[in-house]
Design a protein around this motif. Structure first.
Motif, PDB file in Angstrom:
ATOM      1  N   LEU A  70       0.833  -1.195   0.103  1.00 57.72           N
ATOM      2  CA  LEU A  70       0.050  -0.264  -0.247  1.00 57.72           C
ATOM      3  C   LEU A  70       0.857   1.314   0.065  1.00 57.72           C
ATOM      4  N   LEU A  71       1.587   1.244   0.950  1.00 53.05           N
ATOM      5  CA  LEU A  71       2.811   2.413   0.943  1.00 53.05           C
ATOM      6  C   LEU A  71       3.586   2.580  -0.409  1.00 53.05           C
ATOM      7  N   GLY A  72       4.143   1.375  -0.660  1.00 56.57           N
ATOM      8  CA  GLY A  72       4.789   1.432  -2.057  1.00 56.57           C
ATOM      9  C   GLY A  72       3.980   2.016  -3.205  1.00 56.57           C
ATOM     10  N   THR A  73       2.754   1.599  -3.258  1.00 55.90           N
ATOM     11  CA  THR A  73       1.806   2.195  -4.280  1.00 55.90           C
ATOM     12  C   THR A  73       1.628   3.611  -4.382  1.00 55.90           C
ATOM     13  N   ILE A  74       1.472   4.265  -2.990  1.00 60.52           N
ATOM     14  CA  ILE A  74       0.941   5.595  -2.855  1.00 60.52           C
ATOM     15  C   ILE A  74       2.384   6.376  -2.898  1.00 60.52           C
ATOM     16  N   LEU A  75       3.790   6.054  -2.731  1.00 57.15           N
ATOM     17  CA  LEU A  75       4.629   6.553  -3.024  1.00 57.15           C
ATOM     18  C   LEU A  75       5.123   6.363  -4.464  1.00 57.15           C
ATOM     19  N   THR A  76       4.825   5.653  -5.298  1.00 58.83           N
ATOM     20  CA  THR A  76       5.148   5.381  -6.557  1.00 58.83           C
ATOM     21  C   THR A  76       4.280   6.483  -7.384  1.00 58.83           C
ATOM     22  N   GLN A 123       3.851  13.922  -9.218  1.00 56.97           N
ATOM     23  CA  GLN A 123       4.291  15.109  -8.749  1.00 56.97           C
ATOM     24  C   GLN A 123       5.091  15.705  -9.979  1.00 56.97           C
ATOM     25  N   ASN A 124       5.806  14.593 -10.531  1.00 54.86           N
ATOM     26  CA  ASN A 124       6.626  14.949 -11.841  1.00 54.86           C
ATOM     27  C   ASN A 124       5.910  15.132 -13.168  1.00 54.86           C
ATOM     28  N   SER A 125       4.534  15.020 -13.048  1.00 64.49           N
ATOM     29  CA  SER A 125       3.734  15.236 -14.172  1.00 64.49           C
ATOM     30  C   SER A 125       3.896  14.113 -15.021  1.00 64.49           C
ATOM     31  N   GLU A 126       4.161  12.854 -14.572  1.00 63.36           N
ATOM     32  CA  GLU A 126       4.233  11.813 -15.552  1.00 63.36           C
ATOM     33  C   GLU A 126       2.852  11.284 -15.980  1.00 63.36           C
ATOM     34  N   VAL A 127       2.130  11.290 -14.759  1.00 58.81           N
ATOM     35  CA  VAL A 127       0.753  10.686 -15.160  1.00 58.81           C
ATOM     36  C   VAL A 127      -0.012  11.623 -16.033  1.00 58.81           C
ATOM     37  N   PHE A 159      -0.514  15.829  -0.847  1.00 54.60           N
ATOM     38  CA  PHE A 159      -0.735  15.083   0.546  1.00 54.60           C
ATOM     39  C   PHE A 159      -2.097  14.728   0.915  1.00 54.60           C
ATOM     40  N   VAL A 160      -2.960  15.595   0.679  1.00 56.39           N
ATOM     41  CA  VAL A 160      -4.591  15.180   1.260  1.00 56.39           C
ATOM     42  C   VAL A 160      -4.890  13.741   0.385  1.00 56.39           C
ATOM     43  N   MET A 201      -5.906   9.994   1.798  1.00 60.53           N
ATOM     44  CA  MET A 201      -6.977   9.422   1.290  1.00 60.53           C
ATOM     45  C   MET A 201      -6.617   8.191   0.892  1.00 60.53           C
ATOM     46  N   GLY A 202      -5.542   8.023   0.159  1.00 62.04           N
ATOM     47  CA  GLY A 202      -5.337   6.495  -0.297  1.00 62.04           C
ATOM     48  C   GLY A 202      -4.819   5.541   0.778  1.00 62.04           C
ATOM     49  N   MET A 203      -4.004   6.267   1.846  1.00 63.06           N
ATOM     50  CA  MET A 203      -3.684   5.301   3.087  1.00 63.06           C
ATOM     51  C   MET A 203      -4.909   4.891   3.800  1.00 63.06           C
ATOM     52  N   ALA A 204      -5.791   6.026   4.057  1.00 60.72           N
ATOM     53  CA  ALA A 204      -7.011   5.659   4.586  1.00 60.72           C
ATOM     54  C   ALA A 204      -7.788   4.326   4.092  1.00 60.72           C
ATOM     55  N   LEU A 205      -8.009   4.520   2.869  1.00 61.96           N
ATOM     56  CA  LEU A 205      -8.900   3.452   2.170  1.00 61.96           C
ATOM     57  C   LEU A 205      -8.057   2.063   2.554  1.00 61.96           C
ATOM     58  N   GLY A 206      -6.648   2.128   2.201  1.00 63.18           N
ATOM     59  CA  GLY A 206      -5.888   0.933   2.399  1.00 63.18           C
ATOM     60  C   GLY A 206      -6.116   0.280   3.753  1.00 63.18           C
TER      61      GLY A 206
END
Length: 365
Positions: free
Chosen positions: A79-85, A91-95, A310-311, A315-320
């Motif tokens: 979960l944490l690895g997913t959110i960091l990735t 953040q780098n506008s790659e998405v 950050f928010v 939210m992603g961590m809360a769901l996980g």
């Protein structure tokens, strides 16, 4: 439709998968180091309290405890690895670049979900080959307060099995297979769920497909008469392993061993719903690695407009974490018999799969 077209280019897919795997196992390594150190603070004193124990026994404990920590916290690490990735990619506008090239949200997440599937397969194999054995051995070692492990000869105490309508209880059984010896045998003869008579015997041994009871006595409930029967043969078809399966530790058994134990317990007439829930959870637990990219996807989309990285990560961590709470709650309800085994094992997974899809579609909008 070509299945390969569902993914980004090979380079981007490998790039995202590598980011995900490296961050997942880096977080897992850090968690294992910290949690193992904290665990040793409470257990090392108990280990060294046994006369003759030293550094070798402490390291032996670490070797058996570490696989348990890895099993427990690997889903959290995914979960944490997913959110960091996803946070770094966004953040780098790659998405944004991937979305601008025409990729959907599911296509962006596809490499992470495939990597999650690989992690799930590795996790299942690790649990089967390493964690189950380590858990079983460590539980036995704790029972003897970290002293020498006794040889398990199959001895069990206070066991009961069902023979048709009759209930058979033994104070102890020693040995395995046809060499099993019973002590303190009590047979409750029942008819239409009502107690008819009680047969007791001092000892019992295997006799063909049944059991030979010595010095047997029969108490008739209706008349109150006690009759000496001597040596009698009872419980035809009751196997020795039905007596020896007094307790089953699902965490300390592999999938195949637990499935076999459940079959034996069913044949002995014992309830198995809680164990069946644990059996199917051996699949659904590792498969949560596939679910984490979906639950953490809220950190990847919509950030360019809202600017609240950050928010959304929170939210992603809360769901996980909410999934893990629901998963543990469902297992607990399954153990109490409130949930059917399949619901206890798969209910939270399917529920949060639907929730993740709904959040992903809403966030992408």
């Amino acid at each position: 439709m070509n299945f390969a077209n569902f993914f980004p280019s090979r380079t981007i897919s490998l790039y995202m998968a590598k980011m995900f795997v490296v961050r997942t196992f880096a977080i897992l390594g850090a968690l294992v180091l910290v949690l193992q150190a904290l665990d040793l603070l409470s257990e090392s004193g108990k280990i060294l309290a046994y006369a003759g124990n030293g550094d070798a026994e402490v390291w032996r404990y670490v070797g058996m405890r570490t696989p348990q920590i890895i099993e427990t916290f690997l889903p959290f690490s995914v979960l944490l690895g997913t959110i960091l990735t996803l946070s770094q990619l966004n953040q780098n506008s790659e998405v944004i670049a991937m979305k601008a090239s025409g990729l959907s949200a599911h296509q962006v997440l596809a490499p992470l979900m495939v990597a999650g599937l690989v992690v799930a397969v590795v996790s299942f194999g690790f649990n089967e080959r390493v964690v189950a054995r380590a858990t079983s051995t460590l539980a036995q070692w704790k029972k003897v307060e970290y002293g020498p492990l006794p040889v398990d000869r199959g001895d069990r105490n206070n066991v009961w099995v069902r023979d048709g309508d009759n209930l058979i209880a033994v104070e102890s059984i020693r040995g395995r297979g046809d060499a099993a010896q019973l002590s303190g045998v009590t047979i409750n003869e029942r008819k239409n769920q009502s107690l008819v008579a009680i047969v007791t015997g001092d000892k019992g041994r295997r006799d063909g497909t049944g059991w030979r009871i010595e010095n047997a006595r029969r108490f008739d409930v209706a008349s109150g008469k006690l009759t000496q029967l001597g040596s009698i043969r009872v419980a035809d078809g009751v196997r020795p392993d039905q007596f020896t399966l007094a307790t089953v530790d699902a965490d300390g058994m592999s999938f195949s061993a637990l499935a076999e134990a459940i079959d034996d317990l069913k044949a002995a007439g014992r309830p198995t719903d809680a164990l069946e829930g644990s059996l199917w959870h051996k699949f659904s637990g590792p498969l949560s690695a596939i679910l984490m990219p979906l639950l953490g996807a809220v950190a990847a989309f919509g950030l360019a407009r809202s600017g609240k990285l950050f928010v959304r990560a929170v939210m992603g961590m809360a769901l996980g974490f909410l999934y893990f709470v629901a998963d543990n709650f469902a297992l607990a309800m399954g153990n109490l018999g409130a949930y059917p085994p399949l619901v206890a094992a798969w209910g939270p997974f399917l529920l949060f799969l639907a929730i993740g899809e709904a959040v992903l579609l809403k966030t992408e909008e």
